[in-house]
Design a protein around this motif. Structure first.
Motif, PDB file in Angstrom:
ATOM      1  N   ILE A 162       0.863  -1.175   0.000  1.00 40.02           N
ATOM      2  CA  ILE A 162       0.000   0.000   0.000  1.00 40.02           C
ATOM      3  C   ILE A 162       0.895   1.218   0.000  1.00 40.02           C
ATOM      4  O   ILE A 162       2.035   1.164   0.465  1.00 40.02           O
ATOM      5  N   GLY A 163       0.403   2.306  -0.529  1.00 38.33           N
ATOM      6  CA  GLY A 163       1.254   3.476  -0.556  1.00 38.33           C
ATOM      7  C   GLY A 163       0.513   4.717  -0.984  1.00 38.33           C
ATOM      8  O   GLY A 163      -0.701   4.704  -1.200  1.00 38.33           O
ATOM      9  N   ALA A 164       1.276   5.783  -1.103  1.00 37.16           N
ATOM     10  CA  ALA A 164       0.710   7.066  -1.507  1.00 37.16           C
ATOM     11  C   ALA A 164       1.696   7.771  -2.407  1.00 37.16           C
ATOM     12  O   ALA A 164       2.908   7.539  -2.325  1.00 37.16           O
ATOM     13  N   GLU A 165       1.165   8.589  -3.275  1.00 39.85           N
ATOM     14  CA  GLU A 165       2.008   9.374  -4.171  1.00 39.85           C
ATOM     15  C   GLU A 165       1.526  10.812  -4.189  1.00 39.85           C
ATOM     16  O   GLU A 165       0.349  11.097  -3.988  1.00 39.85           O
ATOM     17  N   TYR A 166       2.473  11.676  -4.495  1.00 41.00           N
ATOM     18  CA  TYR A 166       2.165  13.097  -4.589  1.00 41.00           C
ATOM     19  C   TYR A 166       2.896  13.645  -5.798  1.00 41.00           C
ATOM     20  O   TYR A 166       4.054  13.282  -6.067  1.00 41.00           O
ATOM     21  N   ARG A 167       2.249  14.493  -6.545  1.00 42.89           N
ATOM     22  CA  ARG A 167       2.888  15.083  -7.722  1.00 42.89           C
ATOM     23  C   ARG A 167       2.477  16.550  -7.806  1.00 42.89           C
ATOM     24  O   ARG A 167       1.294  16.859  -7.988  1.00 42.89           O
ATOM     25  N   SER A 168       3.422  17.449  -7.678  1.00 44.18           N
ATOM     26  CA  SER A 168       3.083  18.864  -7.763  1.00 44.18           C
ATOM     27  C   SER A 168       2.955  19.251  -9.221  1.00 44.18           C
ATOM     28  O   SER A 168       3.671  18.736 -10.082  1.00 44.18           O
ATOM     29  N   LYS A 169       2.036  20.129  -9.516  1.00 43.14           N
ATOM     30  CA  LYS A 169       1.766  20.515 -10.895  1.00 43.14           C
ATOM     31  C   LYS A 169       1.481  21.998 -10.968  1.00 43.14           C
ATOM     32  O   LYS A 169       1.074  22.623  -9.993  1.00 43.14           O
ATOM     33  N   SER A 170       1.685  22.552 -12.166  1.00 44.45           N
ATOM     34  CA  SER A 170       1.228  23.908 -12.448  1.00 44.45           C
ATOM     35  C   SER A 170       1.299  24.081 -13.948  1.00 44.45           C
ATOM     36  O   SER A 170       2.224  23.589 -14.588  1.00 44.45           O
ATOM     37  N   GLY A 171       0.335  24.717 -14.505  1.00 44.48           N
ATOM     38  CA  GLY A 171       0.286  24.859 -15.965  1.00 44.48           C
ATOM     39  C   GLY A 171       0.603  26.268 -16.417  1.00 44.48           C
ATOM     40  O   GLY A 171       0.941  27.135 -15.617  1.00 44.48           O
ATOM     41  N   ASN A 172       0.514  26.465 -17.709  1.00 37.91           N
ATOM     42  CA  ASN A 172       0.839  27.769 -18.289  1.00 37.91           C
ATOM     43  C   ASN A 172      -0.365  28.442 -18.925  1.00 37.91           C
ATOM     44  O   ASN A 172      -0.228  29.446 -19.592  1.00 37.91           O
ATOM     45  N   LEU A 173      -1.540  27.839 -18.780  1.00 35.39           N
ATOM     46  CA  LEU A 173      -2.697  28.343 -19.519  1.00 35.39           C
ATOM     47  C   LEU A 173      -3.522  29.286 -18.651  1.00 35.39           C
ATOM     48  O   LEU A 173      -3.922  28.921 -17.539  1.00 35.39           O
ATOM     49  N   PRO A 174      -3.781  30.493 -19.151  1.00 39.61           N
ATOM     50  CA  PRO A 174      -4.559  31.462 -18.378  1.00 39.61           C
ATOM     51  C   PRO A 174      -5.980  30.941 -18.156  1.00 39.61           C
ATOM     52  O   PRO A 174      -6.591  30.382 -19.063  1.00 39.61           O
ATOM     53  N   GLY A 175      -6.458  31.095 -16.945  1.00 43.55           N
ATOM     54  CA  GLY A 175      -7.829  30.681 -16.642  1.00 43.55           C
ATOM     55  C   GLY A 175      -7.993  29.197 -16.423  1.00 43.55           C
ATOM     56  O   GLY A 175      -9.104  28.730 -16.176  1.00 43.55           O
ATOM     57  N   LEU A 176      -6.906  28.444 -16.532  1.00 46.14           N
ATOM     58  CA  LEU A 176      -6.995  26.999 -16.310  1.00 46.14           C
ATOM     59  C   LEU A 176      -5.982  26.553 -15.255  1.00 46.14           C
ATOM     60  O   LEU A 176      -4.995  25.898 -15.571  1.00 46.14           O
ATOM     61  N   PRO A 177      -6.212  26.953 -14.023  1.00 44.73           N
ATOM     62  CA  PRO A 177      -5.255  26.577 -12.972  1.00 44.73           C
ATOM     63  C   PRO A 177      -5.237  25.064 -12.775  1.00 44.73           C
ATOM     64  O   PRO A 177      -6.232  24.385 -13.030  1.00 44.73           O
ATOM     65  N   GLU A 178      -4.086  24.555 -12.342  1.00 48.00           N
ATOM     66  CA  GLU A 178      -3.951  23.114 -12.091  1.00 48.00           C
ATOM     67  C   GLU A 178      -3.730  22.872 -10.608  1.00 48.00           C
ATOM     68  O   GLU A 178      -3.134  23.689  -9.936  1.00 48.00           O
ATOM     69  N   ASP A 179      -4.157  21.733 -10.154  1.00 43.15           N
ATOM     70  CA  ASP A 179      -3.901  21.349  -8.767  1.00 43.15           C
ATOM     71  C   ASP A 179      -2.852  20.251  -8.720  1.00 43.15           C
ATOM     72  O   ASP A 179      -2.639  19.532  -9.693  1.00 43.15           O
ATOM     73  N   ASP A 180      -2.229  20.119  -7.558  1.00 43.45           N
ATOM     74  CA  ASP A 180      -1.318  19.001  -7.345  1.00 43.45           C
ATOM     75  C   ASP A 180      -2.121  17.707  -7.322  1.00 43.45           C
ATOM     76  O   ASP A 180      -3.303  17.715  -6.989  1.00 43.45           O
ATOM     77  N   TRP A 181      -1.454  16.621  -7.661  1.00 40.63           N
ATOM     78  CA  TRP A 181      -2.139  15.324  -7.686  1.00 40.63           C
ATOM     79  C   TRP A 181      -1.700  14.479  -6.500  1.00 40.63           C
ATOM     80  O   TRP A 181      -0.575  14.576  -6.022  1.00 40.63           O
ATOM     81  N   PHE A 182      -2.600  13.608  -6.117  1.00 38.74           N
ATOM     82  CA  PHE A 182      -2.371  12.784  -4.938  1.00 38.74           C
ATOM     83  C   PHE A 182      -3.062  11.438  -5.160  1.00 38.74           C
ATOM     84  O   PHE A 182      -4.146  11.401  -5.737  1.00 38.74           O
ATOM     85  N   ASP A 183      -2.432  10.381  -4.758  1.00 37.31           N
ATOM     86  CA  ASP A 183      -3.149   9.102  -4.807  1.00 37.31           C
ATOM     87  C   ASP A 183      -2.763   8.201  -3.640  1.00 37.31           C
ATOM     88  O   ASP A 183      -1.705   8.367  -3.029  1.00 37.31           O
ATOM     89  N   ILE A 184      -3.649   7.307  -3.339  1.00 35.35           N
ATOM     90  CA  ILE A 184      -3.405   6.259  -2.346  1.00 35.35           C
ATOM     91  C   ILE A 184      -3.643   4.946  -3.070  1.00 35.35           C
ATOM     92  O   ILE A 184      -4.699   4.780  -3.690  1.00 35.35           O
ATOM     93  N   PHE A 185      -2.650   4.055  -3.048  1.00 33.23           N
ATOM     94  CA  PHE A 185      -2.798   2.865  -3.882  1.00 33.23           C
ATOM     95  C   PHE A 185      -2.586   1.574  -3.103  1.00 33.23           C
ATOM     96  O   PHE A 185      -1.988   1.546  -2.025  1.00 33.23           O
ATOM     97  N   VAL A 186      -3.087   0.516  -3.688  1.00 31.11           N
ATOM     98  CA  VAL A 186      -2.740  -0.820  -3.226  1.00 31.11           C
ATOM     99  C   VAL A 186      -2.389  -1.616  -4.475  1.00 31.11           C
ATOM    100  O   VAL A 186      -3.091  -1.548  -5.486  1.00 31.11           O
ATOM    101  N   ALA A 187      -1.256  -2.280  -4.438  1.00 34.68           N
ATOM    102  CA  ALA A 187      -0.844  -3.087  -5.581  1.00 34.68           C
ATOM    103  C   ALA A 187      -0.793  -4.538  -5.146  1.00 34.68           C
ATOM    104  O   ALA A 187      -0.312  -4.860  -4.053  1.00 34.68           O
ATOM    105  N   TRP A 188      -1.298  -5.372  -5.983  1.00 34.93           N
ATOM    106  CA  TRP A 188      -1.309  -6.811  -5.717  1.00 34.93           C
ATOM    107  C   TRP A 188      -0.464  -7.475  -6.791  1.00 34.93           C
ATOM    108  O   TRP A 188      -0.691  -7.261  -7.987  1.00 34.93           O
TER     109      TRP A 188
END
Ligand code: HEM
Lengths: 291, 146
Positions: free
Chosen positions: A230-256
């Motif tokens: 089990i685990g978690a990931e984080y990815r910071s993001k930011s874009g260049n497009l006016p009016g289209l802000p981006e958020d950082d991404w986050f996940d919690i996973f389980v791999a089998w």
């Protein structure tokens, strides 16, 4: 001493075994483990972050191949990805992925029902130092992801000047055997240089020109059982497009990982705002196959 | 968004604590030796390991010219010493022990697989397996390609 050993050499890396340390059954009855899974960009890693590990189980003497299919269902989008990678001698990973982001809500709203954003990602990653299991230092790799939009109409409409771009990243990963109590723990940190908007699905750069920037990404994993992490990931993001802000991404996973030929990853993802639609959460499923 | 900050802090905190935990891998006690079943347990473990290795077509040839009884005794002593047991390792250092064998990475992996099979067979609990592997994994560079 001779280098020729008896029998076919279909050894999995000890990375595999140790990562799921517990049982490795005798050859012929299948062995367990993984060198990570395939990200939605095709590179070996987790789900959204490329790790310093290379896909599959090749050791320095071997070649391994991986094919994968991923689907992610968000509130207003659906992402489908398929791709493949090869690991050459635990030194070089080459990957390819095709992504399709179905604009489930936006398409009809824009009068474009069935519209999607599509891109291909060609990746290469080189292990430059260390070994995720065996060295005291972390395994360190550098990689590139060359991305190209397959249909540039929408990215151009929202102001992206380029339909292709190349991300460059540096990753460090380490498996801590018995790192938490007696359990094995994994950690990875990645630094990425990118000019992509929404990882490239909305093109590259912005009206202000080419704006390459550094982004930090990370992943942690805990091996609950020899076949489960089990685990978690984080990815910071930011874009260049006016009016289209981006958020950082986050996940919690389980791999089998029931054996070295198959892996199944399920995740809860929180991608925040994507192209004006807020709080895109949902699930992520990924299947990997190896010969 | 505050939730994103929390997520980031969580991941960073986790990374840092992992590194701290990973670095604090000292063993001041004999608990691992006891977990392995002490003298008798380690002896059984090494017996299983050598059985496994000799039956493993990928690496058995490497052990052909080896005095099994001596190897058994030396490895028992080494595991005992490394896990906090009342022994002093008197065998060769790892480079000398494997010199001329030119052991490859995939062969090393096969050996580790055999060790894990042996540990399973004698019932070593998974956390103890991981702790033993943590001690021996960093020795790979002194074992391979000698
Ligand atoms: C971290 C892993 C390993 C440890 C701790 C280890 C430990 C030892 C020890 C203590 C000895 C005896 C030294 C002496 O005679 O004083 C030895 C010898 C030997 N090891 Fe390993 N070993 C490891 C990995 C391997 C692997 C991967 C192979 C082969 C695939 C291997 C093959 C041998 C052989 C063939 C000998 C006997 C050499 C001779 O007859 O002189 N070892 N090892």
């Amino acid at each position: 001493m001779t280098l020729v050993s008896a029998g076919p050499h279909r050894t999995v890396a000890a990375l595999a075994l140790l990562a799921f340390s517990g049982l490795a059954q005798a050859a012929g009855t299948g062995q367990l483990g993984t060198g990570g899974v395939s990200t939605f960009e095709g590179s070996g890693g987790g789900g959204i972050v490329p790790w310093a590990t290379l896909s599959g189980y090749a050791t320095r003497e071997e070649i391994d191949a991986t094919a994968f299919y991923t689907r992610s269902e968000l509130d207003d989008y659906r992402l489908d990805v398929y791709g493949a990678s090869v690991n050459l001698y635990n030194r070089l990973e080459l990957s390819i992925a095709r992504q399709e982001l179905d604009l489930v809500t936006l398409g009809p709203a824009l009068g474009l029902p069935g519209a999607s954003l599509e891109q291909d990602v060609l990746g290469a990653k080189v292990r430059i130092a260390g070994d995720v299991v065996y060295s005291r230092m972390p395994q360190v790799s550098v990689g590139v992801q060359h991305k190209r939009n397959r249909d540039f109409l929408i990215p151009r409409l929202v102001g992206a000047p380029d339909d292709d771009g190349t991300d460059v990243y540096l990753s460090a990963a380490k498996l801590f055997l018995a790192g938490l109590g007696g359990d094995n723990v994994f950690a990875n940190a990645t630094l990425r240089s990118t000019k992509a908007n929404e990882t490239g699905l909305l093109g590259f750069g912005g009206p202000g020109g080419d704006s390459r920037r550094l982004r930090v990404e990370g992943a942690v994993g805990l091996f609950l059982h020899r076949t489960f992490v089990i685990g978690a990931e984080y990815r910071s993001k930011s874009g260049n497009l006016p009016g289209l802000p981006e958020d950082d991404w986050f996940d919690i996973f389980v791999a089998w990982v029931p054996n070295r030929h198959v892996s199944l990853t399920a995740a809860y993802v929180d991608f925040g705002e994507i192209a004006t639609l807020a709080s895109q959460n949902g699930w992520y499923l990924s299947l990997e196959l190896r010969p | 968004m505050p939730c994103k900050k929390t997520a980031l802090n969580f991941v960073l905190a986790a990374l840092i604590s992992l590194i701290l935990v990973g670095c604090a891998g000292g063993r001041a006690d004999d608990s691992l030796y006891q977990r392995l079943g002490g003298e008798q347990g380690v002896d059984r473990l090494v017996g299983e390991l050598l059985d496994e290795v000799h039956a493993d077509r990928r690496i058995a040839f490497l052990f052909e010219g080896t005095d099994r009884d001596n190897l058994h005794a030396v490895i028992v002593e080494q595991i005992c010493a490394e896990t906090g047991g009342p022994c002093t390792y008197r065998g060769l250092d790892m480079r000398a022990a494997h010199s001329g064998l030119d052991i490859r990475h995939d062969e090393f992996d096969a050996f580790v697989e055999d060790l894990i099979v042996a540990m399973e067979r004698v019932g070593v609990p998974t956390p103890a397996q991981n702790r033993l592997l943590a001690i021996f994994a960093p020795m790979r560079e002194k074992v391979v390609f000698q």
